[in-house]
Structure formats: C-alpha cells, structure tokens
Design an enzyme around this catalytic site. Structure first.
Site, PDB file in Angstrom:
ATOM      1  N   ARG A 219     -32.700  -8.052  -7.588  1.00 51.48           N
ATOM      2  CA  ARG A 219     -31.363  -8.115  -8.196  1.00 51.48           C
ATOM      3  C   ARG A 219     -30.260  -7.681  -7.220  1.00 51.48           C
ATOM      4  NH1 ARG A 219     -30.265 -11.239 -11.094  1.00 51.48           N
ATOM      5  NH2 ARG A 219     -28.492 -11.534  -9.732  1.00 51.48           N
TER       6      ARG A 219
ATOM      7  N   LYS B 110      -7.744  -7.770  -0.269  1.00 48.17           N
ATOM      8  CA  LYS B 110      -8.153  -7.700  -1.681  1.00 48.17           C
ATOM      9  C   LYS B 110      -9.632  -8.073  -1.811  1.00 48.17           C
ATOM     10  CE  LYS B 110      -3.410  -8.633  -3.021  1.00 48.17           C
ATOM     11  NZ  LYS B 110      -2.398  -9.572  -3.589  1.00 48.17           N
TER      12      LYS B 110
ATOM     13  N   LYS C  77       5.178  -4.232   4.358  1.00 46.81           N
ATOM     14  CA  LYS C  77       5.339  -4.903   3.066  1.00 46.81           C
ATOM     15  C   LYS C  77       6.493  -4.273   2.291  1.00 46.81           C
ATOM     16  CE  LYS C  77       1.852  -6.840   1.352  1.00 46.81           C
ATOM     17  NZ  LYS C  77       0.640  -7.215   0.606  1.00 46.81           N
TER      18      LYS C  77
ATOM     19  N   GLU D 199       7.024  -8.583   5.948  1.00 46.57           N
ATOM     20  CA  GLU D 199       7.212  -9.430   4.767  1.00 46.57           C
ATOM     21  C   GLU D 199       8.707  -9.512   4.451  1.00 46.57           C
ATOM     22  OE1 GLU D 199       4.662  -8.398   1.317  1.00 46.57           O
ATOM     23  OE2 GLU D 199       6.536  -8.315   0.171  1.00 46.57           O
TER      24      GLU D 199
ATOM     25  N   ASP E 277       7.517 -14.175   1.343  1.00 48.22           N
ATOM     26  CA  ASP E 277       6.881 -13.770   0.096  1.00 48.22           C
ATOM     27  C   ASP E 277       7.462 -14.509  -1.098  1.00 48.22           C
ATOM     28  OD1 ASP E 277       5.099 -12.117  -1.441  1.00 48.22           O
ATOM     29  OD2 ASP E 277       6.877 -11.047  -2.146  1.00 48.22           O
TER      30      ASP E 277
END
Lengths: 290, 290, 290, 290, 290, 290
Positions: F97, F135, F167, F198, F219
């Site tokens: 698994r 992410k 950012k 950004e 962005d």
C-alpha cells in the site's frame, strides 16, 4: 527488522558506549583480532529474543556472523549451546552486554509464560487462555509480546490502538456509568476493533451484557463471584479474569469456565534467565598490538 | 531532562499509541473534559523514577501539571499518596500506562536495593558496599542506576566508557594472561579511569597485585577463598566479590572485609511495585460529547 | 562505523545538499557517467580521518569503492597519493567537499600534534606527555581525539563522564575551597574514575596533596613556579601544566619534570591541511546526456 | 532556532555528556545551587555566534536565562563583558565547554573576515568583495557563513543547491570542455540560479564569455594575468579570483578591478578567539549537600 | 500535538528551507518587522487541518500566535476569514506555504467527503456509511482520516494493525481459498480486532459466511449482484461495497441495503481547496533595515 | 537514495504499521512463504516514482528484489506490466500500500504535466514553458518536482533557498513598493540566485523593469493585459504568467509570447493513477503454518 527493535538497540548501545566507546576493549584488543563466541543457556528455560540478540551484533558490526542453533520458543537443557558468533573480537565484546540484557529478559518472560500455561494445560478440557497486559518493559512491547507467545501464552491487545478496553478510569471519565461508556464506545469506536469492558460488580456486568460488550473483564472477583458471573453471562460475551493473579490460582480459574485470565506479572516481574557468552580469540589473529 | 530518558519515553509512547492513538479514550472522553489524577503506592516500597513519571505526562501534553508529594528514595506506607496530576482527562489516560510502567519498575529496583543494603547495615562496622552492574533494563541505564542509589546501594561503572573492567572474555581475548591484560590496560587506558580486573584463582590474584590493578574482582569464590584473598591482598587493592550473589549471602560477606559486592539481580530481576493512578472527571467539564 | 561520526557526516551532507541536491552536477553529469578519484596530499602532513573520508562517500552512495593507500598517522611527502575512489561520477562530486572538509581539518590537528610532540622528543629523557583538551570542533570530539593520537600526542579525558576534573569554576561552585571540592569528589565520584584538580597557587597545591588528588593541574604558572611545584610534590601526584601553552615553550617544560602539558590549540586552532580530490571521467561512460 | 544549529548542539552535548553526564559536577554541586555566569572576551575580536551560545544553555536547561550585552558583529575591547547567565549552577557547568567551543570558533572566523575586509577597505574606490567558500567546519555551515558576514565579508553560495559553480572536476566530468559544461548548465540548470565557471587560461575564459557565464572564476592566476582578464572581459561578466589567496595579497587584488576574491582560509583555518565563562555561586543556595 | 504530524511538518519545512533558509525574506524583511496574517477561504468548502496549520507556525516560531475563528468541519462561505496570526513577519512568510499546502489538501478531502455524504443523506432511511481507505497522501494518514470525519464520512481501519482485512493478495497468499484464509485469521488474529474479507463471487461469499467473517467486502460487483448478496447474507455479516466507486453511484448504493461503501478517491484524488494567507506589516515595526 | 525520500517512506510505513505490524499478514502468511509481484498500470499514464516504489520494498525488507521494466517518464498502454518483485510474501504484502500510494500519486502528477505540455506543444513555435510551484504534497517536494519533469513540464524554484521570488506578501512586508522590494533584494540576495517579482499592474511592471528584475510574474492578468505586458517589456526581462491557470487556457497563452506559465494544479490537484500490485505465492513455499 522492526524499526522499534532497532530504536531500542540503538538506545541501549548509546547508553553503554557513548561517543567514547569501550575503553577496556580499545586498550586490550588489537584491531585485527578475530574471535568466536558461543551463547550458552545455563539453566533450563524457554528461549525468546534470538532475533534481537543477533540484531545487536549486526548493528555493532555488520561483518559479524551469527548462527542460531535454537529458535524462539525452544526449551533448553540445563546447559545448552544456543548460538555461535564469529567476527572481530572487539566488536563481539562491545555487543555482548547489550545483547545478553535483551535475551536474558525475554527468555525470562517466555519461561514464566510457559510455566503458567503448563498449570492450565494440566486441567483437562479447560478453554482458559492466559493473556499478557500492556505492563511490558518500556521500549520492549513487541519483543515482550512475542516472548509471551513463545512461552505458550497469548496476547491481549498490543497497544492503545488495536482494541477498545474500558477500564475503571474510563468509566470514571464518563461519570461512572458502564452503560454510558459502552454507548459511547459503540457509537465512536473504530469499525474493526472489538469492545471489552472491565466490571467490578454484577450491576455493571448486567449493563455490559445489555450494551453488547464483546468481552467482559471481571476485576478482582473471588472464585465464587467468577463462577456466578460465568453462569449469568451464559456465553453471551467472552469473560476475562484480571487483578493480581498469581500462578497458584491458575488451576482453579481453569475450571471456572472463563475464557481468559490476564497477568501483568508475566511481563513486569519475570526474572532474567542465565545465559552467557563465551568468547575465544581466533588463532593467528590479533598480533597487531601488545 | 536527560535526552536518553526522553528517547525511552518517546519509544514507549510510540509503541503504545502508534499513529492511530488511544481509540478507547477517543471514543469515550470529550475533548474538553478535564480531570485530576492521584498516584498511589499500594504496598510499602522505596520510590524511584518520579521525575520520569512526571516527564511522560509532560511529553504527552505540556498543559498537564504534576505535583510530587514524595521524592525519589522516600519509603512509602502500605497505601500512600505520591503525586497529584491535573489536566485534560484524555491526556491523563494516554500517559497512564507508560508512566506507571516506568515508575513501577524503578521503584522495584530501589526497593530491592534498599532491602539488600539493610542486610549489610545490620553488620556493625562493615565497610561493604553493594554495587549494581550493567545488567540494566535495555534503554533504562541511567534511571536504573539512580534507582539503585535511591535504595541506598552504589553504582559500579556506568557504561563501557568510564572505567576499565577486565573480565574473563577480555583475558581470553589477550590469550589468557591476566598479567598481559593489565600491562595493555596500563599502557593504553584513558589517563583518568581506574583499572579493575576479574580473577578466578590465586595465581591470577597475584598477577593482578603485581601489575597494580586498582580493584580486583573475585569471581565465584567461596567464603573461605574470599577470606584468604582479603588476607593476601592486605589493602594493596580494593576487592569486589561477584557472581550469582543472593541477598541471603550478604551478611556473611559483610564480615569478610571485602570492599564491594556486585549484584546483577538488583537491576535485572527486581519485581515491579504496585502503584496505581486514580483519575477523576473534573466537575462541569467534558460535556462536549456523549 | 561510530554513530557519532555518522551523525556528523549526515549533518554536513544535509547542510550542503538540502532536499534539492547538487544542481551543478545534476545539470552537467549524465546518470551513467562513472569516474575515478585520487586523493592527493599537497603538502607534507600527518594524515588523520581516512576512515571518515571514506565513510562520507559510502553514505552518499554505497556503490562507491574507496581504496586507502596510506593510513592514519602516516606522514606524507609534499605531493602524495593517499586514496583512490571509483564509482558514479555524480556521487563522487556530491561527496567531495564534505569529505575534504573533514580530512583537511583532522590532518591539520594530527600535523600540529606531531610537530608539538617532536619538540618534546628532542629533549632526551623527558617523560612529558602532550595532552589535548575538550576544546574540539563541535561534533568532532572522537575524530579530533584520534587525530591527536595519530600525531603522537595523548588524550586528556574524552568528555564530562570519564574523569573528575575540578576547575576554577567548580572550586567557585563549592565556595572557593580546593579542599572542600576534593572532599566532595572523593565521597561522590564514580568508583572507577580518577580525580584531577586545577590549582593556581601553592596553598591550593598543598590542599590537593593532602586530599589525595591523583593528578594536579598547575594553571598559568611560570617555569620557576612549576619547578618549585615539582619539587614540592615529589612524586606524590602526577602534575599537568596548562594555560595558554605555545609550542615554543615545550622544550623548556620538557625539562622541568612535569608529567603532562595540555594544549587547547591542538584542536581549536590547527589550520586545515591542503588535500585535494582529482576526478576523471571513465572512458565510454556518461554518454547518456549532453 | 534553526534545526541545523540544534542538531549540531545536540551532537556536541551528546559527545561531551553521553548518558552518564558530568560526573564532576554531579559529585560537587548540590542540586539546589544557583549561580551566575559572565562571558568575557579576553582579547580584541569581532563577536559571532551569540545566539548559538545562548541556545546551548537553553537546550541544557530551559530555566537558564541568558542576557546578551553585545551582538554579533560587535568589536570587543581587550577585556569585555559579553553576556550574563543565571540559573542552576550545575546546568551552567554542563553547558560551559560546548557553548564556548562554538562561540570561540565563530568569533575567530568573524575576526579574520574583519581583518581581511579592512585590508580591502583601505584601497579607496575598490569594488572588491571578499567571499567565503564551502570549506566550513563540518556541521557549522550556516553559523560560519553568518560569522563571515558579521566580520564584514560576503558569502559565496551556501551549498550545492543555490548556484551553479562549474569547477575543474566538473569540466573533467564532461570531457574537458568549458564550452560543453556551460551548454549543459544553461540547458539544465534551475531557472533561478546563476552560472559561474572556473577557468585557468584565456581560451577557457573566451569560451566562458561566449557561452554567457554570469560569473567567471580565475583560478590561480598571477596579478598580471588577472589584469589582462579584467581588460578582456570588459564588464561582460563578473570576475572572481580564487586559489590560495593570503590576506597579504588583498590590497593588490583590490586595485585590479575584479569583483570578488574567495578565501577558504576564512572558515577553514581561523584560530579560536579567547573567551571565557566565569561562574559564581549565588549566596544562600547550594546548601543541600556537602 | 501528534508526533506523526510533527514529523510531517518538520519534513515539509526542511524540504522548503534546507539549511540556507528563505533567501527572499532574509533579503527583504528586517528582523524587527512584525506582522499580522489572515487566513481566508476563497471558495465554499468544509475546513480541515486547522490544528496542523497552526502547528506549522508554532514550529517555525513559537512566538507566533494563531487564533482560529472556525473549526474543523465548519462549512465556509465563498470568502470567509478562518484564522488570524500575529508575530514576526519573517516567520509568518517562512511558514506560509507549508501551512497552506497542508490545509488546502485536507480541506479538499473534507469537502469531497462532505459532498459524497450528502448524496447518501438524500436517500431517506439509508444506513449506508461512506468509508475511506488507506490510500491516503503519504505521511498524512491521521490528518487525512480526520478530514474524512470532518466531512461527515467514516473511517475504515487506520492501518495494518487495527483490523484484519483479507484482500485478493492475501487469498492468493494462502493458495486461493477464502475459507482457508478465514480459518487462519480466526486462529491467529489479535483477540480484539474484527475480521473482514473481500469476495468477488458468491462461492466466496458463502465461504465467508460459513467461516463467520464479521464484515464482507463485495469487490467490483454490479448493483444486481450487490442486491443478491444483501439478500443472501440476510444480516449475518455486515456488507461493504468497494472498487472504483464514483459519487454518481452513491444514491443507488444507498438504496441497496449494504452497510458500507469505501472510496479511495476521497483521499487519493481530492483537489486542493483555495485558501490564502494575507499578510500585513504592523505599523512602526521593521524599520531596522532598508 | 535521497534522505528526504527515505524520511517520507519511513513516516508512511510507521503510520501504516506502528509497532504492532500487519496483523492480517501475520495471521495468514507463513514466515517461509515466498512470492512474486507484478506492478501493472491499469490505464494509460506517464510513469513517475519508480525509484521510490522500489525503495519502499527495500526498506521493508532488503532481501526483496525489484526489477523495473519501465522507467520514469515512460507512457504506458491501458494495461501494462511496469515492474516485477520477488521475495518473502509477507514483506511484499507489508510494503504494497505504501509503495502504491507513492507511485499512483506521482504518476498522476506526471500524467497531468504531460497533458498540459502537449497542449502547448501543439502551438507551433511557442517558447512557452509550463512550470510547477511549491504547492507540492507535504514531504514530497523532490519527488513531485521530478514527476513534473517526467511529464515534460519544468520546475520553478525548488524551495525558499534557491531563488528570490517576491510575491504580494513580500511587497506588503516592505510597505507596498515593488521598487523598494527589488532594491533590497538586489542589495541583500545571495550572489548566485536570480530575482523574480510578481506584479499585478503596469506601474509595478515598470518599476520591476527599471530595477532590473530578471523575471517578472504577471499575476491574474487577462490575455489582453498579458499581450500588452509582452510588448512593453520587449525582452528586457523574462515573463511568467500565474494565477488560477487551467489547461484550457494554455493554447492561448502559448501564442502570447510569454516565457513561462506556472500552474499549482499540476502538483496540488492531480488525481491518482490506477496501478495495482498482483501477488502470487511461489510454489513449494509457505508450508510452515496453516
């Protein structure tokens, strides 16, 4: 091997060696000395922990070879050769005490379990199974549970995660009601674990039966009370007897018709067995110093 | 706290909880339930391990408070309150078994050490000191050694790093000669550690004396042999008696004039003491579920 | 290998590689490129740390082979081949800096120890031994102590656990009295470790002698004071000189009759030796990219 | 604090203490003794590592308070108070050596960096920046890099992951061509890191320029060669000088118009600075034993 | 907090930060800058993982405070404030991505579980419970199982240790016989765990019933087959449906009378939810650099 | 293998096994049973994570052999044999698994990356590269980034340490000014990493250009805004498009002339691929129990 066993061995070696190591061996034994070792049982016992014994030496020095002549669960004579080791003599000396500490303790548990199981076996037709508890030597849960099986007894749950066991403190935690405790357990417990509950009197026993406990633990009851409980339950749940059980009481319990008896002493108070490691310097090695 | 103690506690909690945790408590006890706990000694004993007991609960949940009413080395009555805990009830339940497993075992060692020391103390004027060995429960070296001191006995070396102790296997490792072993030890041992050597006969004893061993361990000798050794050594080295010593033999040994007796049983075969934790749900808490 | 050495190597590799790894090698070197490496000493030195050097590459990639042509303690020529490596070229590049950082530093310690020891050896008949201290590079205690021995000097105690060394701060801790400090040490110290005490004047020296210190450290004394101390002690204890000792002073100290001189600079201020790794792409490999 | 710093401190404490701990302190200092400590700089230096110094004591005993009177990068007088500690005296003694080993070494690096930077600053109008390398004490990368900045010099890349630096061994790994190495780097390197390449002659320099290296490292070139390279490059790339640079050469380099000079000696061969910890027993404490 | 959650967070922070840390924040944000953060849900969702979200920031910097305005299991509006943070601005920036990666993923699981549960709830009177599987994101078993409960679905067993689940590969392992597998399970399984078996046809189903399986999993059966199985079993065991179940099929299954349906997609294929952290520089802080 | 991958695998095995292990396998499978396993892809996919898949089994039991028939990045048929395993059957069952959880997830990422890359490739002459983000599934950064490359897309920076990415929250942290943020970045950023910023509007874009940002991230801009930005920038910086990008929009973006598009969904919302392990009991083994 099991990472939990490795953590225990590393901890044991670290506390024994620190960063400075074995100063006796460093002072006496040349780096090129090789040796053989024999593990001898020096009293009759049921062996347990041979894998962990060998693992200690492997973690000390992977070049050590360990040949097991007996296996876990075997019963030894008063003096019996159990295993043979070969490798750098310094490494054998470094691992000796840690490895013995483990196998002596585990064989003690297996031997006590075996003696207890024998007392029950003598009672013809008894279905009584002797169980251990979670009162195991810290850090040795899995090894101690295996030792219990090696001795012919059985395991209760392994830890807090593989069974619901409602004890006095849990009942206090829900306000004192066995019924309430069982209701919550049935509503919230994991789907694949069974529910056992400890009771100390017959009102609690009735509540446990009504709420469908799979197993009911009779805590600190007399033989007469136990007999009455067996009759009352009449197979609707399994019954376990618990609370300060000594081996002497086992033959009687075996006749009362309960399913299980759990004994903390199996793992918390077994004495260490006498096993020793006898080392020999291999000829024509270890001439590098001295 | 000692990082070795923390490693033992983490290992013990991990084996008991895994990633799934305490399913009984999760099913029964609301997250907002608070409780108090009382640690009771339930038989007379010498306490040891109170710091580790408290540490378990701290590592389970730092919001638990633990107030110790006794201290390590204290002797308890047959039923005596030892410590009080307060905190989230679920956390108290989770730590209970691990904390008890440690303190029950350590108090067992302290109690056995205390009983042994008392047997010697009865012999007026004896200088005999009872020593432990490295036969400690795996992962509990420091705690077990402290328990021995709490009981009034003394510690042999801590591990392989803080003293040279030449045993039978070391003598075999240098080809069988006590003299050769001591020569190497004096040449190579760390400057600040003393040298002890095990001897099994009087030829070895003489070699040990001639080579200036600080301490000589008489292995498996009869009382008569020990008396003869004391006379022969005449203060030129300290003497330690070792080998399957039972408490019964202590009074005799105390009169023979040896300095030390070491007993593996202090730490490898002490039984667990009976201590229990009694929990109570704090009023007006834990209404969140059920 | 020693788990402490492995912890140091893992820490060093982790700080150099992180999770992202060696981006230069990843961009340039095909996965199937193999290579050989030669470790060259590029100035005369005493080597130390070859085991740890090889261990770095083993932990980076167990398929690398490392053949040592010299051993710890060997003295190199101005340009000398020390070891040969073979394996995946990317792995050799990844381990290079970490392995060199360790061996350069340790060989620096061994070389400085060797130079210091040579200054003493020139003084015929001197019994003076040069000792290191605990002022070792953090995380490298055992490796640095071995490097001192590889250079021909000797080790003081390893850590806080294998000898009692009472320094100015301990004397302050007991209220300022050398006598009181020694009394406590004799009463409470582990049975198998010796007791050394630092003194700064002759009153303290007398107290140390009276209380039976095994070794007395003369802190920051002039040569004249040291000579006077040697006379006063007259063999009743060993004497160690300490405090800002430079190599220049060693020949004089060697004649004064003290047993030891300890030098922090051996391990805290040795410069790195010049060793470099020369890599070669193995023919007919590494055609996979580019 | 940084987990890498904690790993280094734990490793250092473990090698110094093991499981047995500080036997001198245990024998001498009562558990209830409290004390104060003063950290003194005992020669002029640039401080670095104060956070790690304080962190050692916090990890030994969180009840110790440490007040820093100076900050990293500060220049001390010949004798200057740097920090004050207060807490259990035993804990202060246990942390002393580990904490000093770290701050002495880091302040040594900062001081050497500062001296080097001062040599460049004297050259009016020079844009030369002094860089460190990855030749840092094993396990101390981040601390050593901070010490370099505290001394007024600059950091090269941190590890293998935050910049492409193509050195001789990489060029060998791609078959010997600077051009090929740069082509692969441009094709495969992470998008956000720059590319630096080491060259040893002018053909390689031209290839580096044609392939668009961001920074070109001139390895082991004479001053005349460096001047010629500056002229040839004419601002098309940044230039770094490297290879056995001693402080003496810095003033000349500062006039040649290169952007950077990297010096391994900053971190691999700085000597330890003299800092010491002076402890005092707090009045009316520590009467528990003795 | 749970040590397994801490291990996951430490691993995540380590892979994001390494030893070099957040170079953007180090370059831009003064050490004394403080800030506040708001966690906003930016689409409707069921929240899960708030404790782990807060724990990330605690492990980055214990001085950060995190106030949760919602709790696990809460349903958010399209734009909703979920939590407020306050602390050193650099620390908030360092923890941001790791904390969001965890909560976005867990809220995705909770939201998918919630949608699935709603489809069943619409079927009046259905007893069907939706279960997860062990197909959880590696290292997030406990968090993912909690997210399933937060969404209103239920947990299958936690791991390999808290329930016997006999699947196709186990049946193959015993030679292909469901009956044999169940016989062995009954003989050897831990006393407190139940036994579930997977069947793919009706012969196997009959064997499972005869051998007394507690739960029978119908693997990859059609709705007609499932209906037939429900009838055949008639309450003698619980029934679970499994195998590539999509949410669309749930309403039908809810009517068939089975007890459980298990869906791997709940945890292995849920998409991440949109949550973001909005930071603000606190006035009058962070003037230290720039 | 990568220590970060090993940490993830150990964590995954620990959460699945705990100290109690696989109770189903322990109950059913004899210790001497051997087996073979086949890993089958059961839908068309791009494979990724084969090394980690094999590594799981190696860490469970080093005696298992794993032969890979495909390699990372390979595209499978609807049903395709990917790898063959051989070893103790119990070990194969224990690792199944955990190994599948990893490869199913990584192949999902590779497959989604591949589909996205294909959409761009169809636009002739487009230079657009698809990038991932940070992410990634917690604890799987390196594996997920490799999966993105296996699918034919590209990696953005690896973590916080290998590139400056300014950012919205960073801009807020310096008081709202893109110019100020870039000034600080240029002054303080590591020498070998590039700077990306950004921007959300054209004033910010102009500031970014004037301050010399290497890459500018647009962005949440419309296609029209993006086209205008491309024109304005005119090659003075690289351009990246970001913010809720779906695969559908890729063909349009590919024509606009931007350099990069970054998509969080590649790693945070890819579904798991269908791969399964089919085990077979090897003939004439496993007769030890049953």
């Amino acid at each position: 091997m099991d990472p939990y066993v490795d953590r225990l061995i590393h901890l044991s070696l670290d506390e024994d060696l620190g960063a400075a190591g074995d100063v006796t061996t460093a002072a006496l034994v040349p780096a090129d000395a090789r040796g053989t070792g024999e593990l001898w049982a020096k009293e009759p016992m049921v062996l347990s922990g041979l894998g962990a014994f060998a693992r200690v030496f492997h973690l000390v020095d992977p070049s050590i070879t360990c040949k097991l002549l007996q296996k876990d669960g075997d019963r030894t004579a008063k003096r019996q050769l159990v295993a043979k080791l070969e490798g750098p003599l310094a490494s054998l000396l470094i691992g000796e005490r840690t490895a013995l500490n483990i196998i002596q303790r585990l064989s003690g548990i297996a031997t006590l379990a075996s003696k207890s199981a024998a007392l029950v076996k003598k009672v013809k037709g008894s279905k009584l199974k002797i169980l251990d508890t979670r009162k195991t030597p810290p850090g040795m849960r899995g090894l101690a549970k295996a030792a219990v099986r090696d001795g012919g007894a059985h395991n209760h749950r392994f830890g807090l995660f593989d069974g619901v066991l409602i004890k006095d403190n849990h009942i206090a935690a829900v306000g004192g009601s066995v019924r309430e405790a069982l209701k919550r357990a049935k509503a919230n417990a994991p789907r694949l674990v069974k529910i056992e509950v400890e009771v100390t009197n017959f009102e609690q026993l009735d509540e446990a039966l009504e709420e469908g406990a799979h197993i009911i633990m009779l805590d600190n009851m007399t033989n007469a009370q136990i007999a009455r409980a067996v009759k009352r339950v009449a197979g609707r749940a399994e019954l376990e007897v618990s609370g300060g059980i000594t081996p002497e009481r086992l033959p009687v319990l075996a006749k009362l018709g309960v399913d299980y008896v759990s004994m903390g002493a199996l793992t918390h108070s077994a004495r260490a067995m006498d096993l020793s490691l006898e080392l020999t310097l291999s000829p024509a090695s270890g001439r590098g110093r001295g």
